[in-house]
Design a protein around this motif. Structure first.
Motif, PDB file in Angstrom:
ATOM      1  N   PRO A 161       0.814  -1.209   0.000  1.00 26.85           N
ATOM      2  CA  PRO A 161       0.000   0.000   0.000  1.00 26.85           C
ATOM      3  C   PRO A 161       0.848   1.259   0.000  1.00 26.85           C
ATOM      4  CG  PRO A 161      -0.829  -1.590   1.596  1.00 26.85           C
ATOM      5  CD  PRO A 161       0.474  -2.119   1.085  1.00 26.85           C
ATOM      6  N   ARG A 162       0.240   2.360  -0.456  1.00 23.24           N
ATOM      7  CA  ARG A 162       0.954   3.619  -0.611  1.00 23.24           C
ATOM      8  C   ARG A 162       1.628   4.038   0.680  1.00 23.24           C
ATOM      9  NH1 ARG A 162      -0.783   6.918  -4.063  1.00 23.24           N
ATOM     10  NH2 ARG A 162      -0.739   5.004  -5.241  1.00 23.24           N
ATOM     11  N   HIS A 163       0.890   4.096   1.752  1.00 24.80           N
ATOM     12  CA  HIS A 163       1.465   4.513   3.026  1.00 24.80           C
ATOM     13  C   HIS A 163       1.504   3.288   3.923  1.00 24.80           C
ATOM     14  CE1 HIS A 163       1.367   8.461   1.439  1.00 24.80           C
ATOM     15  NE2 HIS A 163       0.071   8.416   1.283  1.00 24.80           N
ATOM     16  N   HIS A 164       2.579   2.509   3.763  1.00 24.56           N
ATOM     17  CA  HIS A 164       2.613   1.165   4.294  1.00 24.56           C
ATOM     18  C   HIS A 164       2.655   1.116   5.808  1.00 24.56           C
ATOM     19  CE1 HIS A 164       6.261   2.582   2.244  1.00 24.56           C
ATOM     20  NE2 HIS A 164       6.904   2.278   3.338  1.00 24.56           N
ATOM     21  N   GLU A 165       2.964   2.210   6.483  1.00 25.21           N
ATOM     22  CA  GLU A 165       2.946   2.161   7.938  1.00 25.21           C
ATOM     23  C   GLU A 165       1.518   2.142   8.477  1.00 25.21           C
ATOM     24  OE1 GLU A 165       1.811   6.305   7.458  1.00 25.21           O
ATOM     25  OE2 GLU A 165       2.897   4.827   6.310  1.00 25.21           O
ATOM     26  N   ASP A 166       0.530   2.409   7.616  1.00 29.88           N
ATOM     27  CA  ASP A 166      -0.858   2.366   8.063  1.00 29.88           C
ATOM     28  C   ASP A 166      -1.354   0.940   8.252  1.00 29.88           C
ATOM     29  OD1 ASP A 166      -0.932   5.097   7.980  1.00 29.88           O
ATOM     30  OD2 ASP A 166      -1.789   5.201   5.960  1.00 29.88           O
ATOM     31  N   ASP A 167      -0.631  -0.028   7.745  1.00 34.77           N
ATOM     32  CA  ASP A 167      -1.053  -1.422   7.835  1.00 34.77           C
ATOM     33  C   ASP A 167       0.052  -2.238   8.480  1.00 34.77           C
ATOM     34  OD1 ASP A 167      -2.035  -3.920   7.606  1.00 34.77           O
ATOM     35  OD2 ASP A 167      -2.135  -3.967   5.415  1.00 34.77           O
ATOM     36  N   GLY A 214      -0.211   5.006 -11.886  1.00 32.83           N
ATOM     37  CA  GLY A 214      -0.430   3.591 -12.162  1.00 32.83           C
ATOM     38  C   GLY A 214       0.847   2.780 -12.178  1.00 32.83           C
ATOM     39  N   TYR A 215       1.995   3.446 -12.192  1.00 34.00           N
ATOM     40  CA  TYR A 215       3.278   2.741 -12.172  1.00 34.00           C
ATOM     41  C   TYR A 215       3.708   2.475 -10.727  1.00 34.00           C
ATOM     42  CZ  TYR A 215       3.603   3.723 -17.152  1.00 34.00           C
ATOM     43  OH  TYR A 215       3.357   3.767 -18.504  1.00 34.00           O
ATOM     44  N   HIS A 216       4.765   1.673 -10.592  1.00 40.44           N
ATOM     45  CA  HIS A 216       5.236   1.276  -9.272  1.00 40.44           C
ATOM     46  C   HIS A 216       6.643   1.807  -9.019  1.00 40.44           C
ATOM     47  CE1 HIS A 216       2.046  -1.629 -10.174  1.00 40.44           C
ATOM     48  NE2 HIS A 216       1.866  -1.691  -8.867  1.00 40.44           N
ATOM     49  N   VAL A 230       7.985  10.440 -20.349  1.00 38.34           N
ATOM     50  CA  VAL A 230       8.039  10.326 -18.890  1.00 38.34           C
ATOM     51  C   VAL A 230       6.823   9.528 -18.435  1.00 38.34           C
ATOM     52  CG1 VAL A 230       8.191  11.597 -16.715  1.00 38.34           C
ATOM     53  CG2 VAL A 230       9.125  12.608 -18.800  1.00 38.34           C
ATOM     54  N   ARG A 231       6.998   8.740 -17.382  1.00 38.53           N
ATOM     55  CA  ARG A 231       5.880   7.925 -16.896  1.00 38.53           C
ATOM     56  C   ARG A 231       5.143   8.565 -15.727  1.00 38.53           C
ATOM     57  NH1 ARG A 231       7.652   1.518 -17.292  1.00 38.53           N
ATOM     58  NH2 ARG A 231       7.430   1.397 -19.576  1.00 38.53           N
ATOM     59  N   SER A 232       5.881   9.170 -14.812  1.00 35.98           N
ATOM     60  CA  SER A 232       5.265   9.773 -13.628  1.00 35.98           C
ATOM     61  C   SER A 232       5.916  11.124 -13.375  1.00 35.98           C
ATOM     62  CB  SER A 232       5.446   8.877 -12.395  1.00 35.98           C
ATOM     63  OG  SER A 232       4.946   7.575 -12.628  1.00 35.98           O
ATOM     64  N   ILE A 233       5.161  12.035 -12.757  1.00 37.01           N
ATOM     65  CA  ILE A 233       5.686  13.371 -12.487  1.00 37.01           C
ATOM     66  C   ILE A 233       5.319  13.783 -11.071  1.00 37.01           C
ATOM     67  CG2 ILE A 233       5.753  14.137 -14.885  1.00 37.01           C
ATOM     68  CD1 ILE A 233       3.053  15.446 -14.517  1.00 37.01           C
ATOM     69  N   GLY A 234       6.052  14.774 -10.563  1.00 38.59           N
ATOM     70  CA  GLY A 234       5.797  15.245  -9.214  1.00 38.59           C
ATOM     71  C   GLY A 234       6.603  16.488  -8.922  1.00 38.59           C
ATOM     72  N   GLY A 247      20.375   8.393 -22.406  1.00 33.92           N
ATOM     73  CA  GLY A 247      20.250   7.328 -23.388  1.00 33.92           C
ATOM     74  C   GLY A 247      19.044   6.445 -23.150  1.00 33.92           C
ATOM     75  N   LEU A 248      18.126   6.889 -22.289  1.00 32.89           N
ATOM     76  CA  LEU A 248      16.930   6.110 -21.984  1.00 32.89           C
ATOM     77  C   LEU A 248      15.812   6.462 -22.960  1.00 32.89           C
ATOM     78  CD1 LEU A 248      16.935   6.530 -18.085  1.00 32.89           C
ATOM     79  CD2 LEU A 248      17.885   4.635 -19.414  1.00 32.89           C
ATOM     80  N   THR A 249      14.947   5.503 -23.216  1.00 32.12           N
ATOM     81  CA  THR A 249      13.809   5.772 -24.100  1.00 32.12           C
ATOM     82  C   THR A 249      12.657   6.418 -23.340  1.00 32.12           C
ATOM     83  OG1 THR A 249      13.000   3.519 -23.736  1.00 32.12           O
ATOM     84  CG2 THR A 249      14.402   3.897 -25.662  1.00 32.12           C
ATOM     85  N   TYR A 250      12.679   6.301 -22.026  1.00 34.25           N
ATOM     86  CA  TYR A 250      11.708   6.990 -21.176  1.00 34.25           C
ATOM     87  C   TYR A 250      12.340   7.184 -19.806  1.00 34.25           C
ATOM     88  CZ  TYR A 250      10.912   2.436 -18.994  1.00 34.25           C
ATOM     89  OH  TYR A 250      11.093   1.249 -18.328  1.00 34.25           O
ATOM     90  N   ILE A 251      11.822   8.134 -19.062  1.00 34.25           N
ATOM     91  CA  ILE A 251      12.273   8.369 -17.685  1.00 34.25           C
ATOM     92  C   ILE A 251      11.105   8.057 -16.762  1.00 34.25           C
ATOM     93  CG2 ILE A 251      13.029  10.134 -16.042  1.00 34.25           C
ATOM     94  CD1 ILE A 251      14.598  11.393 -18.350  1.00 34.25           C
ATOM     95  N   ASP A 252      11.382   7.316 -15.703  1.00 32.13           N
ATOM     96  CA  ASP A 252      10.299   6.859 -14.830  1.00 32.13           C
ATOM     97  C   ASP A 252       9.640   7.999 -14.071  1.00 32.13           C
ATOM     98  OD1 ASP A 252      10.480   3.705 -14.830  1.00 32.13           O
ATOM     99  OD2 ASP A 252      12.530   4.466 -14.814  1.00 32.13           O
ATOM    100  N   LEU A 253      10.443   8.950 -13.605  1.00 36.15           N
ATOM    101  CA  LEU A 253       9.888  10.034 -12.791  1.00 36.15           C
ATOM    102  C   LEU A 253      10.701  11.301 -13.008  1.00 36.15           C
ATOM    103  CD1 LEU A 253       8.054  11.088 -10.425  1.00 36.15           C
ATOM    104  CD2 LEU A 253       9.831  10.259  -8.861  1.00 36.15           C
TER     105      LEU A 253
END
Length: 699
Positions: A396-402, A421-423, A545-549, A510-516
């Motif tokens: 889970p996202r905030h794993h200390e909750d469980d 949706g990515y991990h 890019v797959r995810s942003i923040g 040299g990457l075809t995409y960047i994760d974040l």
């Protein structure tokens, strides 16, 4: 390693064994012998404070004492070969009360005694480790120099581990300078390397030498050694050159040694040496895995089922298991793997315990530290566990909750699911201030140690070399989560700048995409921040890019960003067209918990990354952290990183020291109590880095 007292009895169950380590290899064996729950008796020292009743003054002195402790943990630095054992005192002593925590530093040429209490006692794996430690057969230790122009890494590859003895660097004039200048520079470089090699490695007895490099550097160095031997009538150097084997390496950095050790030239010469046999066995396993014929399996559950069925027996069956599994602090875990080894041997199969400090062991660690070649095909070993494995890997996202997911269920490859949706793996490796020229080597070491998440930035000026570690490691691109940040100080925040920097990042890495990709800081004002975010949204839509923040945003910046997202949705065609905030990154540790920002993120399922989780070492010695370090037999760094994970953060830990890189992964075999997690936390607001989160919106 020598027995300090008696001969090793045929049946050593419950008996004390006194050992005298003599060299770094012996220290490594001692590290693998000592387990949680053992009793260690050895020499140590303790600071004692005495009070003079007459003057009411105190004085401190260090006293030496013999002590017996019940082991709670061990800490071993493979570079310095320092082994520290911590535990509770079990022998009465005026300076160390019963039950108090103390440490014993095991050193070369100083005897110590180990007792493995019943009922577990000296199991088969511990007994075999002891016999290996006592063996006089130390043949096959291979000296290796991995080099390129101006860089040389001098290593000793023993039966059980690879040790970096020293690194040599020298400035070589470029080829555009006069050829005589470059030749003189190479001669000086070779002189330094040879002198360092002779200091680091004993060649008084014949020893194989491996020289590896791109181009002709290694061959030229071999000729240099031969010339020195001839000119100085030095028979030892002449023999060194004669026994040297030259092979190709892609670079002169240490990580290239892994590939070199598998080269046909090396395997042909070293086919009877332990590490060569293990390399061939791992190659056989991967060849079978590619065939997918049901004879190659990895992972604890699949291998355990195969062993229970007797499928790892005579006729080609082989168990491959890393020695790191037998260092688990969990007794039940250790007993399980000992039982697996015993069952394979009883069935007539081969049980090969690999060293996690060798290339083969590092390859095996990527498979969960255990694999097996079956003597007949089985095709259903993972059917029962596939769903459970997926559940364990994605948390889970905030794993200390469980609380139910804490403890052994967390692994270094566990991930959090992002709003995109990515991990994202829950432990990241940071490269802030990592020298550009060393970034590829250091990041490759990190990947080999198990990290699958790298955090760079355009401003760090090392995103390209950092990303180059992915192909260098041999790992699939999709297994690595790579982060960078924009902008840089000379290119202010804004739409056009970020569009260009995203393309630059793809080109550099040299990457075809960047994760974040994160917006590194909020400076620039509202319109600049909105434009930068729009550029990232478009990069996601373009597949770049797959995810942003964002990074270093305050709550007021985050609230503004939510408004910008709504505006972009209205401007660009509706819900979803304004982008999703997947990750936020801040300085976070017990002395800076930012509850307002963290709460904002949790309410919106934004994953929280923590940089400076070790407070840059400025809080070493904190009483609460030290107490937990002693309790769990872990370093203070490991306690702080585990705290960060249990708080629900994704810590980004940085080091350029190989032993620390590995040590910082040791977070998943223990768990802090909920009360301890809360107790470490403070109400202080003490940043040790910058703090743009406090800046006003208009800045």
């Amino acid at each position: 390693m020598k027995l300090a007292k008696r001969k090793l009895p045929a049946d050593i169950e419950g008996q004390p064994v006194s050992l005298l380590p003599e060299d770094p290899e012996d220290m490594w064996h001692a590290y693998n012998l000592i387990s949680t729950g053992d009793i260690i008796h050895g020499h140590t020292s303790r600071k004692v404070v005495r009070k003079n009743d007459a003057t009411d003054q105190t004085s401190a002195e260090r006293v030496h004492l013999d002590l017996a402790i019940r082991v709670r943990g061990t800490s071993f630095d493979p570079i310095t070969s320092i082994l520290r054992v911590t535990g509770a005192v079990i022998s009465e002593n005026e300076h160390a009360p019963l039950g108090s925590q103390h440490s014993i530093e095991v050193e070369p040429h100083r005897a110590f005694t180990i007792i493995k209490p019943e009922p577990e006692g000296w199991d088969s794996v511990a007994t075999e480790t002891l016999r290996e430690a006592l063996s006089d057969d130390k043949d096959g230790a291979l000296a290796a120099v991995v080099m390129q122009e101006g860089i040389a890494n001098i290593c000793l590859v023993t039966q059980f581990r690879t040790v970096l003895k020293t690194r040599v660097e020298s400035v070589i004039p470029k080829k555009r300078d006069t050829s005589s200048d470059q030749e003189a520079g190479m001669r000086r470089f070779f002189e330094k390397v040879l002198a360092s090699l002779q200091r680091a490695v004993d060649f008084s007895q014949s020893r194989p030498l491996l020289l590896a490099s791109p181009g002709f550097v290694a061959n030229d160095f071999k000729n240099f050694i031969a010339g020195k031997g001839r000119d100085n009538s030095d028979k030892v150097l002449a023999n060194v050159a004669k026994l040297a084997t030259v092979v190709h390496a892609n670079t002169g950095h240490i990580h290239s040694l892994n590939e070199v050790l598998k080269s046909p030239e090396v395997l042909a010469k070293m086919k009877d040496v332990r590490f060569a046999k293990e390399a061939l066995l791992m190659d056989s396993f991967f060849d079978m895995l590619k065939l997918d014929d049901g004879r190659a399996w990895y992972g604890s559950k699949a291998v355990e089922k195969a062993v229970d069925e007797g499928a790892v027996g005579p006729g080609g069956g082989a168990l491959l298991i890393n020695n790191s599994l037998f260092r688990s602090q969990n007794l039940a875990v250790r007993k399980k793997y000992v039982a697996i080894v015993d069952k394979v041997k009883a069935d007539g199969g081969e049980a090969r315990i690999l060293s996690s400090d060798h290339e083969s062991g590092q390859r095996l660690s990527m498979l969960g530290d255990i694999a097996a070649i079956l003597n007949y095909p089985m095709h259903d070993l993972d059917e029962d566990s596939e769903e459970e494995e997926e559940e364990q890997a994605v948390i889970p996202r905030h794993h200390e909750d469980d609380p139910a997911i804490m403890g052994s269920r967390l692994r270094i490859d566990s991930t959090v699911k992002l709003n995109s949706g990515y991990h994202m793996p829950i432990l990241g490796f940071g490269v802030y201030q990592t020298p550009r020229e060393n970034a590829t080597e250091i990041c490759t070491l990190a990947l080999n140690a198990g990290y699958r998440h790298m955090d760079s930035a355009t401003a760090y000026r090392n995103q390209g070399p950092s990303a180059a570690s992915i192909p260098a490691s041999g790992l699939p691109r999709e297994d690595i989560f790579f982060t960078t940040k924009v902008p840089v100080k000379k290119k202010p925040l804004g739409y056009d700048t970020v569009c260009a920097l995203v393309d630059d990042a793809l080109k550099e890495t040299g990457l075809t995409y960047i994760d974040l990709i994160l917006i590194h800081w909020p400076y620039g004002g509202p319109e600049a921040r909105k434009g930068a975010w729009k550029a990232l949204v478009e990069a996601v839509e373009a597949g770049k890019v797959r995810s942003i923040g964002v990074s270093n945003y305050g709550v007021h910046h985050l609230a503004e960003l939510e408004g910008h997202i709504k505006e972009l949705e209205a401007e660009r065609g509706g819900p979803g067209r304004g982008g999703a905030i997947s990750v936020g990154q801040w300085e976070l540790h017990p002395w800076l918990t930012r509850p307002d920002i963290v709460q904002w993120c949790r309410e919106r399922n934004v994953a929280v990354q923590a940089y400076c989780p070790l407070v840059r070492g400025e809080r070493w010695g904190d009483a609460k952290v030290v107490a937990m370090s002693r309790k769990y037999g872990k370093t203070e760094a490991q306690i702080l990183l585990r705290w960060s994970i249990q708080r629900g953060y994704v810590p980004l830990v940085k080091s350029v020291t190989p032993s620390r890189i590995v040590e910082n992964t040791g977070l998943f075999d223990f768990e802090l109590a909920d009360a301890e997690v809360e107790d470490i936390k403070t109400d202080e607001y003490k940043p040790i880095a910058w703090d743009p989160a406090m800046e006003p919106l208009e800045k």
